[in-house]
Design an enzyme around this catalytic site. Structure first.
Site, mmCIF file in Angstrom:
data_model
loop_
_atom_site.group_PDB
_atom_site.id
_atom_site.type_symbol
_atom_site.label_atom_id
_atom_site.label_comp_id
_atom_site.label_asym_id
_atom_site.label_seq_id
_atom_site.Cartn_x
_atom_site.Cartn_y
_atom_site.Cartn_z
ATOM 1 N N SER A 171 0.790 -1.238 0.000
ATOM 2 C CA SER A 171 0.000 0.000 0.000
ATOM 3 C C SER A 171 0.820 1.286 0.000
ATOM 4 C CB SER A 171 -0.967 0.010 1.180
ATOM 5 O OG SER A 171 -2.025 -0.899 0.952
ATOM 6 N N TYR A 220 -10.837 1.708 4.933
ATOM 7 C CA TYR A 220 -9.653 1.470 4.122
ATOM 8 C C TYR A 220 -9.862 0.270 3.218
ATOM 9 C CZ TYR A 220 -4.694 0.988 3.045
ATOM 10 O OH TYR A 220 -3.485 0.912 2.399
ATOM 11 N N LYS A 223 -0.028 3.430 -2.963
ATOM 12 C CA LYS A 223 -1.199 4.309 -3.057
ATOM 13 C C LYS A 223 -0.837 5.772 -3.295
ATOM 14 C CE LYS A 223 -4.703 1.666 -0.546
ATOM 15 N NZ LYS A 223 -4.076 0.338 -0.526
#
Length: 403
Positions: free
Chosen positions: A76, A187, A79
């Site tokens: 992640s 999330y 991102k």
């Protein structure tokens, strides 16, 4: 050797190397349940790295040392890079942040809200009350989750064959919403969808857009969705923390070499050195080593908390092999920007209010302190997330920067 940093202290390589070695050994001198197999960590200011270091092995027991040019599955921490190419589309007038994302990717407009499950275990679905704009995708308020953080998604996976996001498939993204868009922060796969918005607008896969518009101007030669042979040779494998605390290298457990979807939420591989160049761009108001990546006013807007009355909370570890329960700085209110977590008060590490940060599933952590002009990255490859050995070492590493 010492390097003077902008926070007014000298960065001793010997001292920070010692912190990394301690993380590998474990605080009690080598107890397997406490140490990490290998780690790379770096600190940067506006101009360049103040510290670069590595310790341990790429694969536990392999004898192959971890090196600063080791390649990691970034998970992640991908991102924020995807968020940057989204912001570029907004900057150029190609993307209306507040228009329905279905304007660019019609399939997102067909998704329904999961109300629960009936007596037979079948999903109960209904139409959402409103459309999903790209702004909500960037803020994680669109309604998407992850199966390892949400029990309803985990049930869809276990009982209805919903593919895992690590398959990097379109089917993995085609999930129902957990709530009506805009109702709360959750999330999940929102930034993967944001990457698909970019692909539609640009007519290129997100990795090709990133290569041209981020990696080239920043000099990031070792970051990609599909690894080069050189990257593959330097890849640090993911490890599983077993119930007895030991570490098992998951050799061959990797994201697809040629993914169906360039997953903007988790699909990149790269080196810590490359990521430091990305962090420096944010410290320098959008300017990279080979030119500007984002306009200064875009950066100024992007680093503000975009949540309205909502906060980033606990990430519950629904699948224990993938994640422990996790929360950054319990008791400190946290918001979300485009696309970073923001601590709204000073963190216990000394990180000032308004700083940017996030993490990756295999225990990768970074922060960007624009007030002091400093940032750092700590990279390991361990499951589950929030591994005490790794996160403890990271928090000590960051805290030492502010002492």
């Amino acid at each position: 050797m010492t390097v003077e940093g902008v926070v007014g202290k000298a960065f001793s390589k010997r001292y920070y190397d010692g912190l990394l070695e301690l993380a590998v050994r474990g605080p009690d001198g080598g107890i397997p349940s406490r140490g990490v197999p290998g780690v790379v960590a770096m600190v940067t200011d506006h101009d360049g790295n103040l510290y670069e270091g590595s310790a341990g092995e790429r694969a536990s027991g392999s004898g192959v040392p971890m090196t600063t040019d080791s390649v990691f599955a970034l998970f992640s921490t991908t991102k924020a890079i995807t968020g940057t190419v989204v912001l570029q589309c907004v900057e150029e007038g190609l993307l209306d942040f507040d228009a329905p994302a279905s304007k660019y990717i019609p399939e997102i407009g067909e998704l329904e809200v999961l109300e629960g499950f009936d007596a037979g275990g079948e999903p109960i679905l209904r139409k959402p009350k409103r459309d999903i704009p790209t702004r909500m995708l960037m803020l994680h308020t669109a309604g998407f989750g992850y199966d390892f953080f949400n029990e309803s998604y985990n049930r869809l996976s276990q009982e209805h064959g919903q593919p895992s996001v690590i398959t990097c498939s379109k089917a993995a993204l085609t999930t129902p919403l957990l709530f009506d868009p805009g109702e709360k922060w959750e999330y999940g796969t929102s930034v993967d969808w944001a990457g698909q918005v970019v692909e539609s607008i640009r007519g290129q896969r997100p990795g090709d857009v990133m290569s041209e518009r981020i990696f080239e101007p920043l000099g990031m030669a070792d970051t990609a969705f599909s690894m080069t042979p050189s990257m593959k040779e330097r890849l640090a494998p993911i490890h599983q923390r077993e119930s007895d605390g030991s570490l098992t290298p998951l050799i061959g457990f990797e994201l697809p070499a040629e993914p169906e979807v360039h997953m903007g939420g988790h699909g990149l591989h790269g080196t810590v050195g490359d990521y430091m160049k990305f962090i420096r761009m944010w410290l320098n108001d959008g300017v990279g080593m080979r030119g500007r990546v984002l306009a200064e006013d875009t950066v100024a807007r992007a680093v503000r908390n975009g949540l309205d009355g909502q906060h980033v909370g606990v990430l519950p570890g629904v699948i224990p092999t993938l994640s422990n329960d996790a929360e950054f700085f319990p008791g400190v209110p946290k918001g979300w920007a485009y696309s970073f977590m923001i601590n709204e008060e000073m963190a216990p590490t000394g990180r000032p209010a308004g700083s940017l940060a996030w993490a990756g599933l295999a225990n990768l952590y970074y922060w960007i302190d624009r007030e002091n002009g400093i940032g750092g990255f700590w990279a390991t490859q361990i499951l589950p997330f929030a591994d005490p050995g790794s996160i403890g070492g990271y928090l000590e590493f960051e805290s030492s920067v502010y002492r």
